[in-house]
Design a protein around this motif. Structure first.
Motif, PDB file in Angstrom:
ATOM      1  N   GLU A   6      -3.119   5.763   4.789  1.00 53.64           N
ATOM      2  CA  GLU A   6      -3.868   6.390   6.038  1.00 53.64           C
ATOM      3  C   GLU A   6      -5.483   6.239   5.245  1.00 53.64           C
ATOM      4  O   GLU A   6      -6.422   7.317   6.238  1.00 53.64           O
ATOM      5  CB  GLU A   6      -3.483   7.963   4.966  1.00 53.64           C
ATOM      6  CG  GLU A   6      -1.986   8.108   5.492  1.00 53.64           C
ATOM      7  CD  GLU A   6      -1.703   9.712   5.041  1.00 53.64           C
ATOM      8  OE1 GLU A   6      -2.534  10.159   4.662  1.00 53.64           O
ATOM      9  OE2 GLU A   6      -0.689  10.393   5.408  1.00 53.64           O
ATOM     10  N   ASP A   7      -6.097   6.100   3.953  1.00 54.35           N
ATOM     11  CA  ASP A   7      -7.607   6.087   3.296  1.00 54.35           C
ATOM     12  C   ASP A   7      -7.624   4.356   4.743  1.00 54.35           C
ATOM     13  O   ASP A   7      -9.113   4.627   5.999  1.00 54.35           O
ATOM     14  CB  ASP A   7      -7.317   5.915   2.190  1.00 54.35           C
ATOM     15  CG  ASP A   7      -7.265   7.202   1.360  1.00 54.35           C
ATOM     16  OD1 ASP A   7      -7.536   8.069   2.279  1.00 54.35           O
ATOM     17  OD2 ASP A   7      -7.159   6.670   0.845  1.00 54.35           O
ATOM     18  N   ARG A   8      -6.941   3.643   4.401  1.00 56.28           N
ATOM     19  CA  ARG A   8      -7.410   2.361   5.171  1.00 56.28           C
ATOM     20  C   ARG A   8      -7.101   2.425   7.109  1.00 56.28           C
ATOM     21  O   ARG A   8      -8.188   2.284   7.688  1.00 56.28           O
ATOM     22  CB  ARG A   8      -6.483   1.303   5.492  1.00 56.28           C
ATOM     23  CG  ARG A   8      -6.610   0.699   3.505  1.00 56.28           C
ATOM     24  CD  ARG A   8      -5.848  -0.902   3.778  1.00 56.28           C
ATOM     25  NE  ARG A   8      -6.796  -1.729   3.847  1.00 56.28           N
ATOM     26  CZ  ARG A   8      -7.234  -2.589   4.097  1.00 56.28           C
ATOM     27  NH1 ARG A   8      -8.046  -2.242   2.694  1.00 56.28           N
ATOM     28  NH2 ARG A   8      -8.504  -3.428   4.838  1.00 56.28           N
ATOM     29  N   ALA A   9      -6.289   3.455   7.492  1.00 50.96           N
ATOM     30  CA  ALA A   9      -6.622   4.143   8.972  1.00 50.96           C
ATOM     31  C   ALA A   9      -7.838   4.124   9.593  1.00 50.96           C
ATOM     32  O   ALA A   9      -8.369   4.971  10.542  1.00 50.96           O
ATOM     33  CB  ALA A   9      -5.380   4.362   9.475  1.00 50.96           C
ATOM     34  N   LEU A  53       0.517  -1.890   0.203  1.00 54.81           N
ATOM     35  CA  LEU A  53      -0.536  -0.428   0.602  1.00 54.81           C
ATOM     36  C   LEU A  53       0.993   1.250   0.331  1.00 54.81           C
ATOM     37  O   LEU A  53       2.147   1.202   0.125  1.00 54.81           O
ATOM     38  CB  LEU A  53      -0.730  -0.022   1.289  1.00 54.81           C
ATOM     39  CG  LEU A  53      -1.765  -1.247   1.215  1.00 54.81           C
ATOM     40  CD1 LEU A  53      -2.731  -1.011   2.451  1.00 54.81           C
ATOM     41  CD2 LEU A  53      -2.527  -1.308   0.155  1.00 54.81           C
ATOM     42  N   SER A  54       0.304   1.991  -0.754  1.00 52.35           N
ATOM     43  CA  SER A  54       0.875   3.286  -0.822  1.00 52.35           C
ATOM     44  C   SER A  54       1.430   4.275   0.118  1.00 52.35           C
ATOM     45  O   SER A  54      -0.162   4.083   1.138  1.00 52.35           O
ATOM     46  CB  SER A  54       0.475   4.101  -1.622  1.00 52.35           C
ATOM     47  OG  SER A  54      -0.901   4.871  -1.684  1.00 52.35           O
ATOM     48  N   ARG A  55       1.765   5.444   1.014  1.00 46.64           N
ATOM     49  CA  ARG A  55       1.360   6.200   1.867  1.00 46.64           C
ATOM     50  C   ARG A  55      -0.119   6.188   1.873  1.00 46.64           C
ATOM     51  O   ARG A  55      -1.112   6.629   3.092  1.00 46.64           O
ATOM     52  CB  ARG A  55       2.204   7.011   2.240  1.00 46.64           C
ATOM     53  CG  ARG A  55       2.155   7.983   3.313  1.00 46.64           C
ATOM     54  CD  ARG A  55       2.855   9.508   3.166  1.00 46.64           C
ATOM     55  NE  ARG A  55       2.292   9.973   4.446  1.00 46.64           N
ATOM     56  CZ  ARG A  55       3.555  11.284   5.134  1.00 46.64           C
ATOM     57  NH1 ARG A  55       4.610  11.578   3.950  1.00 46.64           N
ATOM     58  NH2 ARG A  55       3.875  11.855   6.038  1.00 46.64           N
TER      59      ARG A  55
END
Length: 338
Positions: free
Chosen positions: A244-247, A238-240
């Motif tokens: 962040e989206d998944r978090a 996953l990209s950064r």
């Protein structure tokens, strides 16, 4: 609630796309955290209560209802003070179940397997049990009024419309409307909620909704549909931004889980968080058993103060789970005689 029909399928789409849709719901309305952010004082609902009835579910470690308990096996407490049990009955009667299903487009991205699993619940209902089916997004809609016709119920499930809403999933306010609708029915009533738990109901309405849940005679059982959204993507770095989206989505689902826990807790129900098809089958089989069996206790309210009183029920024995509604609204003080 009015009738709707229609079927829109997006099977095979990515769970990440569904997660994106849910992230829109989480940010489009501040009511996603209504339980913790409510500010306004709700108006007090006052009712006359001469006897407090408490439906109690007692299950063993395997989730099976415990038969054969007697009055002396129970103790009931009002605001922590034990009260005499005035009436006791072991109830096994036909169920009246409202199946309340989230109809926002995010759910359909999972495919229809989870909703087909509701057939397990239908299959476990007895011939005398009655089921109604409703869906909700911004508003709640009745698809099928109470019937014992399982063919009609399956047809209604197969024709659910998942494109009724996008940014609004008003779970708790929809449940409150359903409780109002069920208020005219006599006997044991249960709402089975199939939902991701995302709730965009206005925060300022939560206190009034909570009081309605606490003082109603409707039990809520909930099955979370969000398990597939949480599964990690296999074989992908996953990209950064993706991390962040998944978090963000993970944080949103923590609030969604709490919404389901609170809706069920205050009514003496329970919530299930299935992770696979076997978990779904087990949850529906257990629900089919619990909606028909309970112990009915009653006690006299010790004071007339117009306040909400907590209820606690204890049962003799080890490794037994006890579920019951958590509170009732005591009758108001009598007006002085002139």
């Amino acid at each position: 609630m009015s009738r709707i029909a229609g079927n829109h399928s997006h099977e095979g789409a990515s769970p990440l796309a569904a997660a994106f849709i849910l992230s829109v719901a989480l940010t489009s309305c501040p009511g996603a955290n209504a339980q913790s952010n409510a500010q306004e004082q709700a108006p007090t609902i006052r009712v006359n209560v001469d006897r407090v009835n408490v439906g109690v579910m007692v299950t063993n470690r395997d989730g099976n209802f415990v038969d054969g308990l007697r009055r002396e096996d129970f103790r009931v407490f009002d605001n922590g003070v034990e009260q005499p049990i005035t009436d006791f009955l072991s109830v096994t009667e036909p169920a009246q179940v409202l199946l309340f299903i989230e109809s926002g487009p995010a759910v359909v991205f999972l495919g229809r397997d989870h909703l087909r699993a509701a057939d397990k619940l239908l299959s476990n209902l007895s011939s005398g049990d009655r089921m109604a089916i409703a869906s909700y997004s911004k508003d709640s809609e009745l698809l099928l009024d109470f019937t014992a016709d399982k063919v009609a119920a399956r047809f209604a499930l197969d024709n659910l419309n998942f494109m009724l809403g996008f940014g609004e999933l008003n779970l708790s306010s929809g449940v409150a409307s359903a409780i109002d609708w069920l208020g005219t029915l006599r006997g044991k009533k249960t709402i089975v909620v199939l939902s991701t738990g995302v709730d965009t109901s206005p925060a300022e309405k939560w206190q009034a909704i909570q009081q309605k849940l606490e003082t109603s005679d409707v039990r809520i059982l909930a099955v979370s549909l969000s398990g597939d959204f949480r599964k990690p993507i296999k074989h992908k770095v996953l990209s950064r931004q993706e991390k962040e989206d998944r978090a963000f989505v993970k944080q949103g689902f923590a609030a969604a889980d709490q919404s389901l826990r609170e809706l069920t807790r205050v009514t003496g129900g329970r919530v299930y968080f299935p992770k696979n098809q076997k978990d779904f089958d087990r949850a529906y089989a257990e629900i089919a058993q619990l909606i028909r069996h309970e112990y009915s206790l009653a006690f006299m309210p010790p004071v007339r103060d117009g306040q909400i009183h907590s209820i606690t029920v204890k049962v003799k024995g080890f490794e037994r789970r006890v579920d019951h509604r958590q509170a009732y609204l005591a009758p108001a003080p009598r007006a002085p005689e002139k």
